[in-house]
Design a protein around this motif. Structure first.
Motif, short mmCIF file in Angstrom:
data_model
loop_
_atom_site.label_atom_id
_atom_site.label_comp_id
_atom_site.label_asym_id
_atom_site.label_seq_id
_atom_site.Cartn_x
_atom_site.Cartn_y
_atom_site.Cartn_z
N VAL A 119 13.90 -5.86 1.24
CA VAL A 119 14.55 -6.93 2.01
C VAL A 119 14.26 -6.79 3.50
N GLY A 120 14.28 -5.56 3.98
CA GLY A 120 14.19 -5.32 5.42
C GLY A 120 12.80 -5.45 6.00
N VAL A 121 11.77 -5.26 5.18
CA VAL A 121 10.39 -5.32 5.67
C VAL A 121 9.59 -6.23 4.74
N PRO A 122 9.56 -7.52 5.04
CA PRO A 122 8.84 -8.46 4.17
C PRO A 122 7.37 -8.07 4.00
N GLY A 123 6.90 -8.15 2.78
CA GLY A 123 5.51 -7.81 2.49
C GLY A 123 5.31 -6.43 1.93
N CYS A 124 6.26 -5.51 2.19
CA CYS A 124 6.13 -4.18 1.60
C CYS A 124 6.47 -4.27 0.12
N ARG A 125 6.07 -3.28 -0.65
CA ARG A 125 6.25 -3.32 -2.09
C ARG A 125 6.31 -1.89 -2.63
N ILE B 146 6.99 3.55 -1.08
CA ILE B 146 6.87 2.16 -0.65
C ILE B 146 5.49 1.98 -0.02
N ASP B 147 4.74 1.07 -0.58
CA ASP B 147 3.36 0.83 -0.14
C ASP B 147 3.35 -0.12 1.05
N PHE B 148 2.74 0.35 2.14
CA PHE B 148 2.51 -0.53 3.28
C PHE B 148 1.04 -0.68 3.61
N ASN B 149 0.18 0.19 2.99
CA ASN B 149 -1.22 0.17 3.42
C ASN B 149 -2.22 0.60 2.35
N GLU B 150 -1.75 0.73 1.09
CA GLU B 150 -2.70 1.09 0.04
C GLU B 150 -3.34 -0.16 -0.56
N ASP B 151 -2.51 -1.12 -0.95
CA ASP B 151 -2.98 -2.41 -1.48
C ASP B 151 -2.64 -3.50 -0.47
N PRO B 152 -3.43 -4.59 -0.43
CA PRO B 152 -3.11 -5.67 0.48
C PRO B 152 -1.81 -6.37 0.07
N PRO B 153 -1.08 -6.97 1.03
CA PRO B 153 -1.43 -7.08 2.45
C PRO B 153 -1.18 -5.78 3.20
N TYR B 154 -2.07 -5.43 4.12
CA TYR B 154 -1.94 -4.22 4.91
C TYR B 154 -1.01 -4.50 6.09
N LEU B 155 0.06 -3.71 6.17
CA LEU B 155 1.13 -4.01 7.13
C LEU B 155 1.07 -3.19 8.40
N GLY B 156 0.40 -2.06 8.38
CA GLY B 156 0.24 -1.27 9.59
C GLY B 156 1.38 -0.31 9.85
N LEU B 157 1.19 0.51 10.89
CA LEU B 157 2.10 1.61 11.18
C LEU B 157 3.47 1.14 11.65
N GLU B 158 3.54 0.04 12.36
CA GLU B 158 4.84 -0.45 12.83
C GLU B 158 5.76 -0.77 11.65
N ALA B 159 5.21 -1.41 10.62
CA ALA B 159 6.00 -1.70 9.42
C ALA B 159 6.42 -0.41 8.73
#
Length: 261
Positions: free
Chosen positions: A116-122, A136-149
């Motif tokens: 809920v808090g970080v849209p796009g993470c999974r 929680i994946d932020f950068n293994e599979d797309p969309p790539y969210l970056g370090l800030e996320a």
């Protein structure tokens, strides 16, 4: 961070174990290249114990310790170590502080808050193979969210009382008083009977979740792709390779073994 080729022959001669993160340390763009896998075999054949220290799940670690030329594998950021005993059976050394009770229920609450808090993470695709933590994946599979996320995800986990670490691809969260370094030291002492680790171990990593290892081991090395994280880290490795990922790991192993020849 000094170039790895400045390591001294004396330091190289004393190394008995090479510890390494997996993702983006011995892999390149998600794959284990021939160069780094060959480097693991070269360490094995030279009598140097290879030990991956990873946030990857129990299911992966079972395969790794059975099929890779390694002495052991520290998994899920220090929750356990899998190793093959002299009896040729797989053994498990579990950290005494891993959370019991309804651990999955507590982690489910963390999961929901992150989604809920970080849209796009999974949730990471390897979550089904995990026992003690949430990835929680932020950068293994797309969309790539970056370090800030990733930092926002970490902060949510911390706000719910979980431990949390940022890797190059996942944010890992768990309940329990352990981490990669604590478990490594405990396993080396209680299972392998090793003391004075600082003089025996060379550690390779690539991201902020390796920072406790960089801080503890004088002989630590980042592969070149650690550089983008450098400004966010209080403890950097002593050395750095010229090449990134698995090729950087292989570069360092080549130099290490040449010094020991």
């Amino acid at each position: 961070m000094r170039p790895f080729d400045t390591i001294t022959r004396q330091d190289a001669a004393g190394i008995r174990y090479v510890l390494c993160d997996i993702d983006d340390t011995i892999t390149t763009e998600g794959k284990l290249p021939a160069a780094s896998y060959t480097a693991l075999w070269r360490l094995h054949d030279a009598g140097i114990g290879g030990i991956p220290v990873t946030g990857r799940p129990a299911g992966w670690c079972d395969l790794i310790v059975r099929q890779w030329p390694v002495r052991a594998v520290v998994g899920e950021n220090g929750a356990f170590v899998y190793y093959m005993g002299e009896d040729k059976h797989l053994h498990t050394f579990t950290h005494p502080s891993v959370a019991g009770g309804d651990i999955q229920g507590r982690l489910a609450a963390v999961r929901d808050a992150c989604l809920v808090g970080v849209p796009g993470c999974r949730v990471a695709k390897d979550q089904f193979a995990r026992i003690y933590d949430l990835a929680i994946d932020f950068n293994e599979d797309p969309p790539y969210l970056g370090l800030e996320a990733a930092e926002k995800i970490r902060d949510i986990c911390l706000s719910l009382g979980a431990a949390a670490k940022v890797s190059s691809i996942h944010v890992n969260a768990w309940y329990g008083d352990y981490d990669k370094l604590g478990m490594t030291r405990l396993f080396m002492k209680d299972v392998l009977g090793e003391a004075d680790l600082e003089e025996k171990i060379l550690f390779f990593g690539d991201s902020p979740n390796d920072e406790p290892m960089f801080a503890f081991f004088p002989l630590s090395c980042g592969v070149a792709n650690i550089r983008p994280f450098a400004d966010t880290m209080a403890h950097l490795p002593a050395f750095v390779t010229q090449k990134a990922g698995g090729e950087g790991f292989a570069e360092a192993v080549d130099h290490l073994l040449a010094l020991r020849a």
